[in-house]
Write an enzyme that holds these catalytic residues in place. Structure first.
Site, PDB file in Angstrom:
ATOM      1  N   ASP A   6       0.841  -1.185   0.000  1.00 16.60           N
ATOM      2  CA  ASP A   6       0.000   0.000   0.000  1.00 16.60           C
ATOM      3  C   ASP A   6       0.881   1.240   0.000  1.00 16.60           C
ATOM      4  O   ASP A   6       1.455   1.610   1.026  1.00 16.60           O
ATOM      5  CB  ASP A   6      -0.926   0.017   1.232  1.00 16.60           C
ATOM      6  CG  ASP A   6      -1.999  -1.076   1.178  1.00 16.60           C
ATOM      7  OD1 ASP A   6      -1.805  -2.080   0.451  1.00 16.60           O
ATOM      8  OD2 ASP A   6      -3.026  -0.927   1.876  1.00 16.60           O
ATOM      9  N   LYS A  47      -6.853   3.232  -3.453  1.00 18.96           N
ATOM     10  CA  LYS A  47      -7.269   3.248  -2.057  1.00 18.96           C
ATOM     11  C   LYS A  47      -7.429   4.695  -1.608  1.00 18.96           C
ATOM     12  O   LYS A  47      -6.677   5.566  -2.033  1.00 18.96           O
ATOM     13  CB  LYS A  47      -6.187   2.520  -1.244  1.00 18.96           C
ATOM     14  CG  LYS A  47      -6.360   2.549   0.260  1.00 18.96           C
ATOM     15  CD  LYS A  47      -5.247   1.703   0.944  1.00 18.96           C
ATOM     16  CE  LYS A  47      -5.238   1.916   2.438  1.00 18.96           C
ATOM     17  NZ  LYS A  47      -4.122   1.205   3.111  1.00 18.96           N
ATOM     18  N   LYS A  50     -10.258   0.140  -2.549  1.00 21.27           N
ATOM     19  CA  LYS A  50     -10.161  -0.024  -1.108  1.00 21.27           C
ATOM     20  C   LYS A  50     -10.422   1.297  -0.389  1.00 21.27           C
ATOM     21  O   LYS A  50      -9.541   2.150  -0.330  1.00 21.27           O
ATOM     22  CB  LYS A  50      -8.773  -0.559  -0.730  1.00 21.27           C
ATOM     23  CG  LYS A  50      -8.579  -0.722   0.791  1.00 21.27           C
ATOM     24  CD  LYS A  50      -7.210  -1.313   1.120  1.00 21.27           C
ATOM     25  CE  LYS A  50      -6.937  -1.292   2.629  1.00 21.27           C
ATOM     26  NZ  LYS A  50      -5.575  -1.759   2.961  1.00 21.27           N
TER      27      LYS A  50
END
Lengths: 512, 302, 287
Positions: free
Chosen positions: B139, B202, B238
């Site tokens: 991430d 995300k 996400k």
């Protein structure tokens, strides 16, 4: 869209093939099942609908003079809901007489402040009965509960609140003028927003000190009759609000009654013209909210996903039974293909079915005759050579349902482009320049509402000024508010409802 | 990966915020009941990236987190495990070991998380370290300062470089939407990230408020849909941070279902970055199964 | 020295900024109060009505599109020009039997009435427009716009002042118009068209026809491209006919009759109001 995506899902996408994410086989299986919404019907068990309704005249239920009754059905099931009185001219006479008496004896003697308090009571009691009213509205008219619950009923209450506040402030509405009530108002409302249209009519009439005789539409009389119960519960003086039910002849009796001072009508342009003609020379005041063929202009710099959503609201809100529906899409050539694809994808997610299910987006067509009328237009469209697109998915077996429909390959001369269909049917045309869009938008006898989508503010103002319509929704559509005046240019009507301007039709102005 | 033509990122796709909010509010009115609700709760559970990203994280904490991910609620062993645990790079090895033999992924933040204020070489080293430690998923954060300066090519190149450094690990690109502020920026950052090779986009680090919101998520989902229509590639989504209640999680699932379709309703394409959401989902699942409202102390707080 | 022979005036019509004769090429006599012929006026027909409406439609976009300030200046200019031709109009009124003192008062009142309305053009939006505090995240405002083409049926009394009292509010709101001048005494209105022509009023914005009402009112009020009718003739039949004809395309029909056109009650924004349409615009508010 979901199914289509599954079919076209690439097998060698960046994330690889889908992997089971659970070591537990049973659970894993369960979760890879298609997740669908379960039915979520609003319960109608606690709803009380009488078998038979009479007129509401002078604060009590009055049997119709001829003793004849009509039937209202649930258009989603075709089951009978109730019987209601068929009003004759004698019934109307009786109602007008009572309304006149109430105007002279009780209502006009009240101060604006006290009058306002009664109207506030009505607003509050609509809120208290919101759920029941919403369910009955959906049962009687076929509209999705999501709309009757979130739009029709709250807005109806809001209208009463708004105009209640005006009752003792009319001196501030008309500079240099004193506002006096007209007397008895005859009001005839349509079937597409039964309670909301009642509110649009009754709230300003009462606030300005008039009394009313109102006729709801013959396919949707129930919420008006429920409102009669609310008037009783609120202790509204007898005869201030009278509800006479029936069909066209009952409406004509109201229009032609010599002691009615004002007619307020919402409905088709065809009937509006008949009304205007029949009261010619009588000195009656009138307001008309009539048909429309609203253009939706999508410029290539529009926020496209919100434009798609706007189109959905414009034409599929209330099954397209909306006088201000945006039924003519005008899209700039450069983005037409992209927009139409997005629109079709979005249409596939619309849920059609039981109006009482909380997840239903598109309910039932209001009546058999309206259903047949729409079907005829679909035939006309195809015969005119237009290409028809409808969403997939099954429709309920009973009741009157129509799939959301698009017509492409149409031209300005097609009947489906010119005439108001009053159903979930959108025609799509393209344009190249702003002038061409404006030209096409204005090329209609109607002028009720229009929509523009563009990111450029100056273009909104320019286009907005050039388009001849009473409502201009820029980057939005089908928004309503009691403070915002609503009404048509040209053959879409005369006069405004809502806002300060909505007071004008109900007052006589004299110099102070 | 197919070759793509890089679009002109200086072009801004107009977005009307009120329209987005209205769409979200309409989707929030979907009524999820009965079997549909139970299924959705379990689905949401299986999509959680169970996360701890604190300066005080220790091996012990990570092991507890992993256990919770494996067996969210012991009395119901048939429940799906969570999708992944998400930790700092130095904790990856611990997590990886604790999750051995499960399908649960180990995700690691990298690239000078959460600010991203480091030289590219350090970010790449950070990424490589995490991957070497065994991270299945990275991430990363984008350089918001450069983005807001209009330095879009910088953002693109940085993401592409990190993607390369990821090797086989999946890359989730954190836009930190709370700092981008406008939905048009969110859309632009989404497009840059997907074109540069993101496997997931995300919303947030969880360190900036606001974190995930539904309007932001809807805009990102629409970006994913348009990217799919253009390229045929499915990118995952996400939302992270601030999603604590089962009810909200279900609303997110509705957003996904009606924007992207059922194909995205799997942990392979949709995740929740959350920690306290897990227990609320569990409480609701147990309530659905037993009909009895639950109390927080009956659920382990890992 | 021989007396100079007076040059008589041929009264024509005013359509699209030009002064054509009636398409019928017919006239009718206009007499003074003693029955002596003063002049012949054009006896217009439905075809003249048609031409006038076409001209009014063609000029509508331009007139509506002018700034309110500019429209105010033009109306003010009409008053200025009329002031300069006071004696001409006083004489014309006198010829039809108006006493000198009354004729002067009528012309002066007409000028003042134009001045009054010239000041309204840039204020009606502020008096009749609203900002509406809607409950959703939208900016919402309502502004008045003109209805379009207004047919004006002028009365016989105070022929100059009444025509101007009807014309000014209609113009002020941004409408264009077709006037059926007084049947009995159309001459001041027809001469007034020369004032309009000299005053920067774009051609077609005001069109003036003379003739018999029973030959003109029906075709004007039934015309599908006319949006409103302002009738000042107190006649039951005309009222009914106007309203019935109005219904074929939902015309805005407003009857406005006066006992005494000199009265200042005829100066009011509420006379502008009937030919205004309220347009409500919505736009989202967000960043």
């Amino acid at each position: 869209m979901a199914d289509k995506l599954k079919e076209t899902m690439p097998s060698n996408d960046v994330n690889g093939t889908p992997k089971p994410s659970s070591p537990n086989a049973d659970t894993a299986e369960q979760i890879t099942m298609l997740w669908e919404y379960s039915p979520a019907p609003e319960s109608s068990e606690h709803i009380s609908i009488s078998d038979k309704y009479h007129h509401f005249i002078g604060g009590e239920w009055v049997h119709p003079e001829k003793g004849r009754y009509m039937t209202t059905i649930n258009p989603a099931t075709e089951n009978k809901l109730a019987e209601f009185a068929e009003g004759t001219s004698e019934d109307v006479k009786r109602a007008v007489k009572v309304a006149r008496k109430a105007y002279e004896k009780s209502w006009s003697n009240l101060s604006g402040k006290e009058r306002g308090k009664y109207i506030f009571r009505l607003a509050r009691m609509i809120q208290e009965k919101a759920r029941e009213l919403a369910i009955i509205e959906s049962m009687d008219g076929g509209k999705p509960i999501r709309e009757s619950r979130d739009v029709d009923v709250p807005l109806a209450a809001a209208h009463f609140f708004y105009y209640a506040g005006w009752a003792d402030k009319l001196g501030y509405a008309f500079p240099g003028r004193k506002a006096d009530p007209l007397g008895v108002c005859g009001q005839i409302i349509p079937w597409n927003f039964p309670l909301l249209m009642l509110a649009w009519k009754i709230a300003p009439a009462l606030a300005t000190g008039n009394t009313v005789v109102l006729k709801p539409a013959e396919t949707t009389p129930l919420t008006a009759l429920k409102f009669a119960e609310i008037c009783m519960d609120a202790g509204l003086p007898d005869g201030v609000v009278n509800i006479v039910t029936g069909a066209g002849q009952t409406g004509a009796a109201i229009v032609n009654h010599p002691d009615v001072d004002k007619i307020a009508f919402t409905g088709s342009t065809e009937i509006g013209k008949i009304i205007q003609k029949s009261i010619a020379g009588t000195g009656k005041k009138f307001t008309l909210e009539l048909g429309g063929k609203g253009p939706l202009i999508i410029f290539e710099d529009a926020p496209i996903d919100q434009a798609v959503e706007g189109i959905i609201n414009a034409i599929f809100f209330n099954q397209g039974h909306v006088c201000c529906a945006g039924s003519r899409l005008l899209v700039q050539e450069g983005i037409s293909e992209k927009l139409i694809k997005k629109l079709k994808d979005r249409m596939e997610t619309l849920i059609i079915g039981d109006p009482l299910d909380k997840n239903t987006d598109i309910g039932a067509i209001n009546s058999r005759s309206q259903y047949e009328r729409i079907m005829k237009y679909l035939e006309t469209g195809k015969n005119e050579g237009a290409e028809m697109y409808q969403t997939s998915g099954s429709l309920p077996e009973n009741g009157y349902f129509c799939r959301p429909t698009l017509f492409t390959g149409v031209s300005q001369s097609n009947r489906i482009v010119q005439e108001e269909i009053f159903g979930p049917v959108l025609t799509i045309q393209t344009f190249r320049t702003p002038d061409e869009a404006i030209e096409k938008a204005n090329n209609t006898p109607y002028g009720l509402a229009s929509g523009i989508w563009t990111d450029k503010g100056s273009k909104i103002f320019k286009t907005g000024q050039k388009i001849r319509s009473g409502v201009m929704w820029a980057n939005t559509y089908n928004k309503f508010d009691p403070t915002a005046p609503f009404g048509g240019y040209k053959e879409s009507g005369l006069g405004r409802e809502g806002g300060l301007h909505g007071l004008y039709p109900y007052v006589n102005l004299t110099p102070v | 990966m197919s070759v793509q033509i890089q679009p002109d990122f200086s072009y801004t796709i107009p977005i009307d915020t009120v329209g987005v909010e209205e769409r979200v509010s309409r989707l929030n009115k979907r009524s999820i009941k009965k079997e549909s609700k139970l299924l959705a709760l379990k689905l949401a559970l299986s999509m959680i990236d169970h996360t701890t990203l604190e300066g005080k994280d220790s091996e012990g904490k990570i092991i507890q987190l992993c256990n919770k991910a494996r067996i969210p609620y012991a009395p119901l062993p048939d429940l799906p495990p969570l999708a992944a645990v998400c930790v700092y790079p130095t904790m990856v090895a611990t997590a990886k070991k604790a999750l051995l033999g499960t399908s649960i992924k180990t995700a690691s933040v990298a690239t000078a998380f959460p600010s991203g204020m480091a030289h590219l070489s350090i970010k790449l080293a950070d990424t490589k370290f995490a991957v070497e430690q065994g991270a299945d998923e990275i991430d990363m954060v984008i350089s918001r300062g450069e983005f807001l300066k209009g330095n879009y090519n910088f953002i693109y190149d940085e993401i592409a470089a990190v993607k390369e450094a990821c090797g086989r690990a999946h890359l989730k690109v954190i836009l930190e939407t709370g700092e981008l502020e406008t939905l048009e920026n969110v859309r632009k950052a989404s497009d840059i990230a997907m074109h540069a090779g993101a496997d997931f986009i995300k919303t947030s680090t969880g360190k900036v408020s606001p974190a995930a919101t539904q309007p932001v998520t809807l805009v990102m989902l629409e970006a994913i849909r348009d990217f799919y229509n253009e390229t045929g590639q499915m990118v995952g989504m996400k939302p992270a941070g601030g999603i604590r209640k089962a009810k909200e999680a279900l609303q997110y699932l509705v957003l996904v279902k009606e924007t992207l379709g059922d194909a995205w309703l799997t942990p392979d394409y949709f995740r929740f970055g959350a920690s306290s959401l897990t227990n609320d989902l569990l409480m609701q699942i147990v309530k659905q199964l037993t009909g009895v409202y639950q109390g927080i102390h009956y659920f382990s707080n890992d | 020295m021989t007396d100079r022979i007076e040059v008589l005036k041929t009264y024509k019509t005013y359509i699209g900024g030009k002064f054509p004769r009636s398409e019928s090429e017919r006239t009718y006599p206009v007499s003074d109060s003693k029955g002596n012929l003063i002049a012949n006026a054009c006896r217009c027909t439905r075809k003249d009505v048609r031409e006038a409406v076409v001209a009014a439609r063609a000029s509508f976009d331009g007139w509506q599109g002018r700034s309110a300030y500019n429209r105010g200046q033009i109306i003010y200019r009409i008053a200025e020009i009329l002031e300069g031709r006071k004696s001409q109009f006083t004489e014309e009124l006198e010829r039809t039997g108006t006493k000198t003192k009354n004729a002067v008062t009528e012309v002066e009142s007409a000028i003042d009435r134009l001045i009054y309305y010239s000041g309204w053009t840039d204020k009606i939006s502020q008096v009749f427009g609203t900002i509406n505090p809607v409950a959703s995240s939208h900016f919402n405002f309502s502004v008045p716009e003109p209805s379009g083409i207004v047919g004006i049926i002028a009365p016989d009394d105070s022929p100059l002042l009444s025509t101007i009292s009807l014309l000014a509010p209609v113009l002020c709101g941004g409408n264009t118009c077709v006037i059926i001048a007084s049947e009995k005494n159309p001459l001041p209105a027809v001469s007034f068209s020369e004032v309009l022509h000299a005053s920067d009023v774009p051609g077609g914005v005001v069109n003036i026809l003379s003739g018999y009402r029973n030959e003109l009112v029906d075709s004007l009020t039934s015309h599908m491209d006319v949006n409103g009718i302002l009738n000042a003739v107190n006649d039951e039949n005309i009222v009914k006919l106007t309203e019935e004809n109005g219904s074929i395309n939902i015309k805005r029909v407003y009857h406005y009759t006066a006992e005494n056109w000199l009265d200042e009650i005829h100066e009011s924004p509420y006379i502008i109001h009937p030919f205004l349409e309220i347009k409500t615009t919505w736009h989202p508010v967000s960043s």
